[in-house]
Write a protein that holds these residues in place. Structure first.
Motif, mmCIF file in Angstrom:
data_model
loop_
_atom_site.group_PDB
_atom_site.id
_atom_site.type_symbol
_atom_site.label_atom_id
_atom_site.label_comp_id
_atom_site.label_asym_id
_atom_site.label_seq_id
_atom_site.Cartn_x
_atom_site.Cartn_y
_atom_site.Cartn_z
ATOM 1 N N ALA A 150 0.843 -1.204 0.000
ATOM 2 C CA ALA A 150 0.000 0.000 0.000
ATOM 3 C C ALA A 150 0.874 1.248 0.000
ATOM 4 C CB ALA A 150 -0.926 -0.009 1.215
ATOM 5 N N ARG A 151 1.938 1.226 0.804
ATOM 6 C CA ARG A 151 2.861 2.363 0.826
ATOM 7 C C ARG A 151 3.521 2.550 -0.550
ATOM 8 N NH1 ARG A 151 4.449 0.169 5.926
ATOM 9 N NH2 ARG A 151 3.889 1.529 7.683
ATOM 10 N N ASP A 152 4.033 1.455 -1.097
ATOM 11 C CA ASP A 152 4.773 1.531 -2.359
ATOM 12 C C ASP A 152 3.888 2.002 -3.509
ATOM 13 O OD1 ASP A 152 7.026 0.655 -1.052
ATOM 14 O OD2 ASP A 152 6.828 -1.441 -1.705
ATOM 15 N N THR A 153 2.680 1.483 -3.585
ATOM 16 C CA THR A 153 1.793 1.856 -4.688
ATOM 17 C C THR A 153 1.301 3.285 -4.533
ATOM 18 O OG1 THR A 153 -0.018 0.742 -3.487
ATOM 19 C CG2 THR A 153 1.052 -0.486 -5.267
ATOM 20 N N MET A 154 1.093 3.734 -3.304
ATOM 21 C CA MET A 154 0.693 5.122 -3.082
ATOM 22 C C MET A 154 1.831 6.068 -3.476
ATOM 23 S SD MET A 154 -1.636 7.299 -2.178
ATOM 24 C CE MET A 154 -2.901 6.533 -1.137
ATOM 25 N N ARG A 155 3.053 5.726 -3.123
ATOM 26 C CA ARG A 155 4.193 6.559 -3.510
ATOM 27 C C ARG A 155 4.280 6.674 -5.033
ATOM 28 N NH1 ARG A 155 9.103 8.260 -1.453
ATOM 29 N NH2 ARG A 155 8.802 7.135 0.509
ATOM 30 N N ALA A 156 4.087 5.567 -5.731
ATOM 31 C CA ALA A 156 4.162 5.572 -7.189
ATOM 32 C C ALA A 156 3.090 6.474 -7.791
ATOM 33 C CB ALA A 156 4.025 4.144 -7.720
ATOM 34 N N VAL A 157 1.884 6.423 -7.245
ATOM 35 C CA VAL A 157 0.784 7.245 -7.760
ATOM 36 C C VAL A 157 1.064 8.734 -7.550
ATOM 37 C CG1 VAL A 157 -1.580 7.959 -7.189
ATOM 38 C CG2 VAL A 157 -1.089 5.560 -7.704
ATOM 39 N N ILE A 158 1.533 9.099 -6.368
ATOM 40 C CA ILE A 158 1.824 10.509 -6.090
ATOM 41 C C ILE A 158 2.962 11.009 -6.972
ATOM 42 C CG2 ILE A 158 2.631 12.137 -4.333
ATOM 43 C CD1 ILE A 158 1.199 10.374 -2.243
ATOM 44 N N SER A 159 4.008 10.208 -7.107
ATOM 45 C CA SER A 159 5.155 10.598 -7.931
ATOM 46 C C SER A 159 4.765 10.747 -9.386
ATOM 47 C CB SER A 159 6.283 9.566 -7.786
ATOM 48 O OG SER A 159 6.745 9.497 -6.452
ATOM 49 N N ASP A 160 3.946 9.833 -9.885
ATOM 50 C CA ASP A 160 3.508 9.903 -11.280
ATOM 51 C C ASP A 160 2.628 11.123 -11.508
ATOM 52 O OD1 ASP A 160 3.270 8.682 -13.969
ATOM 53 O OD2 ASP A 160 1.153 8.510 -13.427
ATOM 54 N N GLY A 161 1.747 11.429 -10.554
ATOM 55 C CA GLY A 161 0.895 12.608 -10.684
ATOM 56 C C GLY A 161 1.708 13.883 -10.731
ATOM 57 N N PHE A 162 2.741 13.970 -9.879
ATOM 58 C CA PHE A 162 3.600 15.158 -9.905
ATOM 59 C C PHE A 162 4.319 15.263 -11.245
ATOM 60 C CE2 PHE A 162 7.990 16.705 -9.502
ATOM 61 C CZ PHE A 162 7.707 18.057 -9.339
ATOM 62 N N ALA A 163 4.802 14.148 -11.755
ATOM 63 C CA ALA A 163 5.523 14.163 -13.036
ATOM 64 C C ALA A 163 4.623 14.678 -14.158
ATOM 65 C CB ALA A 163 6.043 12.770 -13.361
ATOM 66 N N ARG A 164 3.355 14.257 -14.165
ATOM 67 C CA ARG A 164 2.434 14.731 -15.199
ATOM 68 C C ARG A 164 2.184 16.233 -15.044
ATOM 69 N NH1 ARG A 164 -0.622 10.291 -13.762
ATOM 70 N NH2 ARG A 164 -2.279 11.597 -12.925
ATOM 71 N N SER A 165 2.009 16.682 -13.800
ATOM 72 C CA SER A 165 1.777 18.112 -13.564
ATOM 73 C C SER A 165 2.961 18.943 -14.023
ATOM 74 C CB SER A 165 1.517 18.365 -12.071
ATOM 75 O OG SER A 165 0.367 17.686 -11.629
ATOM 76 N N ALA A 166 4.170 18.501 -13.660
ATOM 77 C CA ALA A 166 5.376 19.231 -14.031
ATOM 78 C C ALA A 166 5.543 19.285 -15.546
ATOM 79 C CB ALA A 166 6.598 18.580 -13.383
ATOM 80 N N GLU A 167 5.240 18.177 -16.193
ATOM 81 C CA GLU A 167 5.353 18.126 -17.651
ATOM 82 C C GLU A 167 4.354 19.095 -18.302
ATOM 83 O OE1 GLU A 167 5.284 14.792 -21.251
ATOM 84 O OE2 GLU A 167 4.548 14.292 -19.255
ATOM 85 N N ARG A 168 3.154 19.163 -17.750
ATOM 86 C CA ARG A 168 2.140 20.061 -18.305
ATOM 87 C C ARG A 168 2.543 21.519 -18.157
ATOM 88 N NH1 ARG A 168 -3.037 16.847 -17.456
ATOM 89 N NH2 ARG A 168 -2.503 15.092 -18.790
ATOM 90 N N MET A 169 3.332 21.797 -17.136
ATOM 91 C CA MET A 169 3.759 23.179 -16.899
ATOM 92 C C MET A 169 5.071 23.498 -17.616
ATOM 93 S SD MET A 169 2.745 23.562 -12.877
ATOM 94 C CE MET A 169 3.044 25.322 -12.842
ATOM 95 N N GLY A 170 5.502 22.565 -18.466
ATOM 96 C CA GLY A 170 6.678 22.802 -19.283
ATOM 97 C C GLY A 170 7.976 22.623 -18.549
ATOM 98 N N ALA A 171 7.964 21.816 -17.477
ATOM 99 C CA ALA A 171 9.178 21.566 -16.709
ATOM 100 C C ALA A 171 9.500 20.072 -16.738
ATOM 101 C CB ALA A 171 9.011 22.040 -15.273
ATOM 102 N N LYS A 172 10.738 19.790 -16.443
ATOM 103 C CA LYS A 172 11.163 18.405 -16.391
ATOM 104 C C LYS A 172 11.336 17.961 -14.943
ATOM 105 C CE LYS A 172 13.554 18.549 -20.823
ATOM 106 N NZ LYS A 172 14.814 18.331 -21.534
#
Length: 243
Positions: free
Chosen positions: A221-243
């Protein structure tokens, strides 16, 4: 921002106090008044907003209570350092997203979520009821059916609310409620509905959290939650034109 507030279940008031508060709050967060700067005099603000002195004073008192300003005799009202601001306050969070959050702010939100939601998911795996487990599985599935960013954000928020509630820790549920405006904005920004494959992957990732909680696997549960949060941040950052 009204849409985000609505998704989070927080419909903003439209009285004069709230309008003045909103405009001043956004201006401070946006940097129109820098940290340490002195706000315009009461006379200037009264002329700008065309409100009574009572309305203005109530708005300034509210900003002070949120840690954003401080009134000093013979000096004026000073903008306090951002470190003093109550970032768990729904208004302060909303003003950040209204002003346009940067990637660093979104990263900070993700880091706080990791600090809270991983343990919330682990506790849910240990304490959830059968009904709560079934609800999480259903909510994860609903995310895959979303056709708009709004639908996705509503489903995503409902899922994370349910995880917090399944932890059966009132503090976890309370913290989740405090940051709902931020979560809703982040979920809206990171919504993958325009990419069917990514939407399916995101729903499946949430399904993995639900399954880990269902089978009472706290580590997963911890590992899968971490993956979801990290992936969501990556998508947000990409949408804002950042890496």
């Amino acid at each position: 921002m009204d849409l985000i507030a609505s998704i989070a279940g927080r419909v903003p008031s439209r009285n004069l106090h709230s309008l003045v508060l909103w405009q001043l709050g956004v201006a401070i967060v946006r940097g129109d008044f820098a940290e340490g700067a002195i706000l315009p005099s009461d006379m200037e603000l009264l002329a700008k907003f065309s409100v009574s002195r009572t309305v203005l004073r109530e708005a300034l008192k509210t900003l002070a209570a949120k840690g954003m300003i401080e009134a000093r005799a013979r000096i004026g009202t000073r903008v306090l350092p951002r470190a003093r601001w109550n970032l768990f306050d729904a208004d302060v969070l909303a003003w950040h997203f209204e002003a346009g959050p940067n990637v660093d702010f979104l990263r900070s939100v993700a880091e706080v979520r990791i600090g809270i939601e991983l343990e919330s998911a682990a506790l849910a795996a240990e304490r959830r009821s059968d009904e709560q487990a079934a609800q999480l599985v259903a909510l994860a599935g609903a995310m895959g059916d979303a056709t708009t960013a709004e639908e996705f954000a509503r489903a995503d928020l409902a899922f994370h609310r349910a995880v917090a509630e399944a932890s059966n820790n009132p503090f976890m549920a309370s913290i989740s409620t405090l940051v709902e405006v931020a979560l809703t904005a982040v979920f809206t920004i990171s919504s993958p509905v325009s990419d069917k494959m990514k939407l399916a992957e995101t729903a499946a990732a949430h399904g993995a959290i639900a399954e880990a909680i269902r089978v009472r696997d706290a580590a997963a549960a911890r590992d899968t939650m971490r993956a979801v949060i990290s992936d969501g941040f990556a998508r947000s950052a990409e949408r804002m034109g950042a890496k």
